[in-house]
Design a protein around this motif. Structure first.
Motif, PDB file in Angstrom:
ATOM      1  N   ALA A 285       2.656   7.538 -10.308  1.00 38.97           N
ATOM      2  CA  ALA A 285       1.799   8.008  -9.212  1.00 38.97           C
ATOM      3  C   ALA A 285       1.034   6.856  -8.581  1.00 38.97           C
ATOM      4  O   ALA A 285       0.896   6.785  -7.348  1.00 38.97           O
ATOM      5  CB  ALA A 285       0.829   9.071  -9.738  1.00 38.97           C
ATOM      6  N   LYS A 286       0.545   5.929  -9.401  1.00 38.29           N
ATOM      7  CA  LYS A 286      -0.205   4.804  -8.864  1.00 38.29           C
ATOM      8  C   LYS A 286       0.678   3.900  -8.019  1.00 38.29           C
ATOM      9  O   LYS A 286       0.243   3.399  -6.964  1.00 38.29           O
ATOM     10  CB  LYS A 286      -0.857   4.004 -10.007  1.00 38.29           C
ATOM     11  CG  LYS A 286      -1.814   2.929  -9.512  1.00 38.29           C
ATOM     12  CD  LYS A 286      -2.565   2.261 -10.645  1.00 38.29           C
ATOM     13  CE  LYS A 286      -3.576   1.243 -10.100  1.00 38.29           C
ATOM     14  NZ  LYS A 286      -4.319   0.563 -11.176  1.00 38.29           N
ATOM     15  N   SER A 291       2.217   1.885  -2.746  1.00 38.13           N
ATOM     16  CA  SER A 291       3.243   1.590  -1.744  1.00 38.13           C
ATOM     17  C   SER A 291       2.824   2.029  -0.348  1.00 38.13           C
ATOM     18  O   SER A 291       3.492   1.678   0.631  1.00 38.13           O
ATOM     19  CB  SER A 291       4.549   2.290  -2.117  1.00 38.13           C
ATOM     20  OG  SER A 291       4.484   3.682  -1.842  1.00 38.13           O
ATOM     21  N   LYS A 292       1.746   2.828  -0.291  1.00 37.06           N
ATOM     22  CA  LYS A 292       1.160   3.319   0.971  1.00 37.06           C
ATOM     23  C   LYS A 292       2.007   4.364   1.681  1.00 37.06           C
ATOM     24  O   LYS A 292       1.828   4.622   2.874  1.00 37.06           O
ATOM     25  CB  LYS A 292       0.816   2.164   1.921  1.00 37.06           C
ATOM     26  CG  LYS A 292      -0.172   1.169   1.329  1.00 37.06           C
ATOM     27  CD  LYS A 292      -0.664   0.171   2.346  1.00 37.06           C
ATOM     28  CE  LYS A 292      -1.583  -0.864   1.729  1.00 37.06           C
ATOM     29  NZ  LYS A 292      -2.773  -0.290   1.082  1.00 37.06           N
ATOM     30  N   ILE A 293       2.927   4.996   0.950  1.00 38.05           N
ATOM     31  CA  ILE A 293       3.681   6.082   1.586  1.00 38.05           C
ATOM     32  C   ILE A 293       2.906   7.396   1.519  1.00 38.05           C
ATOM     33  O   ILE A 293       3.295   8.383   2.165  1.00 38.05           O
ATOM     34  CB  ILE A 293       5.078   6.269   0.946  1.00 38.05           C
ATOM     35  CG1 ILE A 293       4.968   6.724  -0.511  1.00 38.05           C
ATOM     36  CG2 ILE A 293       5.904   4.996   1.074  1.00 38.05           C
ATOM     37  CD1 ILE A 293       6.291   7.224  -1.089  1.00 38.05           C
ATOM     38  N   ARG A 365      -8.360   1.490 -15.185  1.00 35.70           N
ATOM     39  CA  ARG A 365      -8.743   0.260 -15.886  1.00 35.70           C
ATOM     40  C   ARG A 365      -7.864  -0.883 -15.372  1.00 35.70           C
ATOM     41  O   ARG A 365      -7.012  -0.705 -14.504  1.00 35.70           O
ATOM     42  CB  ARG A 365      -8.569   0.449 -17.404  1.00 35.70           C
ATOM     43  CG  ARG A 365      -9.226   1.709 -17.952  1.00 35.70           C
ATOM     44  CD  ARG A 365     -10.730   1.613 -18.047  1.00 35.70           C
ATOM     45  NE  ARG A 365     -11.113   0.752 -19.149  1.00 35.70           N
ATOM     46  CZ  ARG A 365     -11.289   1.179 -20.406  1.00 35.70           C
ATOM     47  NH1 ARG A 365     -11.100   2.449 -20.720  1.00 35.70           N
ATOM     48  NH2 ARG A 365     -11.677   0.335 -21.359  1.00 35.70           N
ATOM     49  N   TYR A 366      -8.049  -2.060 -15.939  1.00 40.31           N
ATOM     50  CA  TYR A 366      -7.288  -3.234 -15.488  1.00 40.31           C
ATOM     51  C   TYR A 366      -6.353  -3.708 -16.596  1.00 40.31           C
ATOM     52  O   TYR A 366      -6.766  -3.829 -17.756  1.00 40.31           O
ATOM     53  CB  TYR A 366      -8.235  -4.350 -15.066  1.00 40.31           C
ATOM     54  CG  TYR A 366      -9.035  -4.002 -13.839  1.00 40.31           C
ATOM     55  CD1 TYR A 366      -8.492  -4.183 -12.561  1.00 40.31           C
ATOM     56  CD2 TYR A 366     -10.305  -3.457 -13.950  1.00 40.31           C
ATOM     57  CE1 TYR A 366      -9.211  -3.845 -11.426  1.00 40.31           C
ATOM     58  CE2 TYR A 366     -11.039  -3.108 -12.824  1.00 40.31           C
ATOM     59  CZ  TYR A 366     -10.487  -3.300 -11.571  1.00 40.31           C
ATOM     60  OH  TYR A 366     -11.204  -2.952 -10.448  1.00 40.31           O
ATOM     61  N   PRO A 367      -5.074  -3.977 -16.270  1.00 37.42           N
ATOM     62  CA  PRO A 367      -4.134  -4.478 -17.283  1.00 37.42           C
ATOM     63  C   PRO A 367      -4.663  -5.758 -17.927  1.00 37.42           C
ATOM     64  O   PRO A 367      -5.245  -6.611 -17.249  1.00 37.42           O
ATOM     65  CB  PRO A 367      -2.856  -4.743 -16.479  1.00 37.42           C
ATOM     66  CG  PRO A 367      -2.987  -3.909 -15.251  1.00 37.42           C
ATOM     67  CD  PRO A 367      -4.454  -3.855 -14.945  1.00 37.42           C
ATOM     68  N   GLU A 368      -4.468  -5.876 -19.239  1.00 34.27           N
ATOM     69  CA  GLU A 368      -4.966  -7.036 -19.973  1.00 34.27           C
ATOM     70  C   GLU A 368      -3.814  -7.819 -20.587  1.00 34.27           C
ATOM     71  O   GLU A 368      -2.692  -7.330 -20.699  1.00 34.27           O
ATOM     72  CB  GLU A 368      -5.961  -6.581 -21.045  1.00 34.27           C
ATOM     73  CG  GLU A 368      -7.188  -5.893 -20.446  1.00 34.27           C
ATOM     74  CD  GLU A 368      -8.226  -5.509 -21.484  1.00 34.27           C
ATOM     75  OE1 GLU A 368      -8.115  -5.964 -22.642  1.00 34.27           O
ATOM     76  OE2 GLU A 368      -9.157  -4.755 -21.134  1.00 34.27           O
ATOM     77  N   SER A 369      -4.118  -9.024 -20.992  1.00 33.11           N
ATOM     78  CA  SER A 369      -3.076  -9.945 -21.457  1.00 33.11           C
ATOM     79  C   SER A 369      -2.407  -9.489 -22.754  1.00 33.11           C
ATOM     80  O   SER A 369      -1.282  -9.902 -23.052  1.00 33.11           O
ATOM     81  CB  SER A 369      -3.666 -11.350 -21.661  1.00 33.11           C
ATOM     82  OG  SER A 369      -4.736 -11.318 -22.597  1.00 33.11           O
ATOM     83  N   THR A 378       0.868  -2.222 -10.677  1.00 36.36           N
ATOM     84  CA  THR A 378       1.525  -1.683  -9.472  1.00 36.36           C
ATOM     85  C   THR A 378       2.739  -2.544  -9.110  1.00 36.36           C
ATOM     86  O   THR A 378       3.004  -2.805  -7.945  1.00 36.36           O
ATOM     87  CB  THR A 378       0.536  -1.618  -8.293  1.00 36.36           C
ATOM     88  OG1 THR A 378      -0.044  -2.912  -8.080  1.00 36.36           O
ATOM     89  CG2 THR A 378      -0.565  -0.604  -8.557  1.00 36.36           C
ATOM     90  N   ASP A 379       3.460  -2.968 -10.124  1.00 37.81           N
ATOM     91  CA  ASP A 379       4.596  -3.872  -9.935  1.00 37.81           C
ATOM     92  C   ASP A 379       5.862  -3.167  -9.460  1.00 37.81           C
ATOM     93  O   ASP A 379       6.860  -3.822  -9.172  1.00 37.81           O
ATOM     94  CB  ASP A 379       4.875  -4.632 -11.235  1.00 37.81           C
ATOM     95  CG  ASP A 379       5.071  -3.707 -12.434  1.00 37.81           C
ATOM     96  OD1 ASP A 379       4.521  -2.588 -12.421  1.00 37.81           O
ATOM     97  OD2 ASP A 379       5.760  -4.107 -13.380  1.00 37.81           O
TER      98      ASP A 379
END
Length: 386
Positions: A285-286, A291-293, A365-369, A378-379
């Protein structure tokens, strides 16, 4: 669909009794996965006055009870409980973990031509919207942020006389479907006996301004800021209320802005699709919204125990364009392996990354190492521009 409305979401802090349990259960998951990435864990925790009980099923390495008990105490200490009714040193800790059912294991394990199956039946939802930079609904995102910042300052010593058990709640007015202004804020926080309600109010009010954009706070009346409405909140945490794993599933997800399949996350290893399929649903979903669609996206996946493929994939882009919805469903089917094994490999879920998810939301949250929060990447957004 309504365009003008009020919407409210709440959060609870890491010191809330249920969140103490979620953290301990996820610590158990991480302990097993750190020793064996394919370990199976289903751990429930109960907390009450100076008492912690662990129960559930595991499969994997033999872990000494004393090691788990020591780690439980470390969790409680890090949260900040050194109170007469709940203290990391003095709490009695019982563990009742036993082997996973062979019948369940038979359905989940891969064998011969059979791929690894889902650990249970059920439906899981993922959601994203463009209300915030992290593509989360605004009410839950800002509710989490208030409590997270308070906890950081409490632990550092900057915020004094505030204890670990806290709750927040934010009501936002939407106009034309977009967040327009904050209409009310509620903060209830445990505090020391050295401060009264008015002093607590002055201690926590700055965290509203630190957490919520100024343009949303214009017009928020002092009368609509509610701090400890009952007046006193000295007795709290597991001493005030019994805690259980998995009782804050709306706090953990989208604050009520999207449906929930009903399955909790904490205490479950990633073969349990309650957890892993909810994570990949959010990931999908993210990426759709990134992708802005679409401005927002809801995805449902459904599984049966022992079956590897999802039984259904449902997409709603909230724009009354059924053809576009079906196109996104087709792109998901063609580009993503949504079997339990495929999800775990795609997101790297067989790692000890879960204890930190237990408070302030699993999403936004933010992906971490170390691989944690990989489902927030969002790859894959370009997939949905095809």
């Amino acid at each position: 669909m309504k365009k003008d409305y009020l919407f409210t979401s709440e959060s609870v802090s890491e010191g809330h009794p249920d969140k103490v349990c979620d953290r301990i259960s996820d610590m158990v998951v991480d302990t097993y996965l750190s020793k064996e990435p394919q370990a199976r864990v289903g751990c429930e925790t109960l907390t009450t006055t100076n008492k912690v009980v662990l129960a559930g099923e595991t499969r994997g390495p033999n872990i000494n009870k004393d090691e788990l008990i020591s780690k439980v105490r470390n969790c409680i200490k890090d949260i900040g409980y050194e109170q007469e009714g709940f203290h990391w040193k003095n709490a009695i800790i019982d563990t009742h973990l036993h082997s996973q059912s062979v019948d369940i294991a038979m359905g989940v394990d891969a064998s011969g031509n059979k791929d690894e199956g889902a650990g249970d039946q059920g439906m899981m939802f993922g959601y994203a919207c463009n209300e915030t930079d992290v593509l989360m609904p605004a009410p839950i995102y800002y509710s989490h942020k208030i409590l997270r910042l308070m906890a950081e300052d409490r632990k550092s010593g900057k915020l004094k006389n505030i204890e670990p058990d806290s709750k927040s709640q934010i009501t936002i007015e939407y106009k034309d479907g977009k967040p327009s202004s904050v209409r009310s804020v509620v903060i209830s926080t445990q505090h020391s006996a050295d401060v009264d309600q008015s002093q607590v109010r002055e201690l926590v009010k700055p965290y509203i301004e630190k957490s919520i954009p100024k343009n949303l706070l214009n017009g928020l009346s002092e009368k609509e800021i509610y701090v400890n409405p009952t007046g006193n909140f000295v007795i709290g945490g597991p001493d005030g209320d019994c805690g259980l794993t998995g009782r804050k599933i709306i706090v953990d997800t989208y604050g009520g802005a999207a449906p929930h399949g009903g399955g909790a996350f904490s205490g479950k290893d990633p073969t349990k699709v309650d957890r892993s399929a909810a994570y990949v649903s959010r990931y999908l979903a993210k990426n759709v919204v990134a992708s802005k669609i679409a401005d927002k996206c809801l995805i449902q996946l459904a599984y049966a125990i022992g079956v590897s493929k999802p039984l259904s994939i449902y997409v709603d882009l909230f724009d009354n364009d059924e053809e576009k919805n079906r196109h996104v469903e087709k792109l998901i089917s063609e580009n993503f392996d949504l079997s339990p094994r495929g999800i775990r490999e795609m997101l790297g879920l067989n790692k000890p990354i879960y204890e930190k998810t237990a408070a302030y939301g699993h999403f936004g949250r933010y992906p971490e190492s170390d691989g944690s929060f990989s489902w927030e990447n969002t790859d894959k957004k370009d997939v949905f521009n095809k």
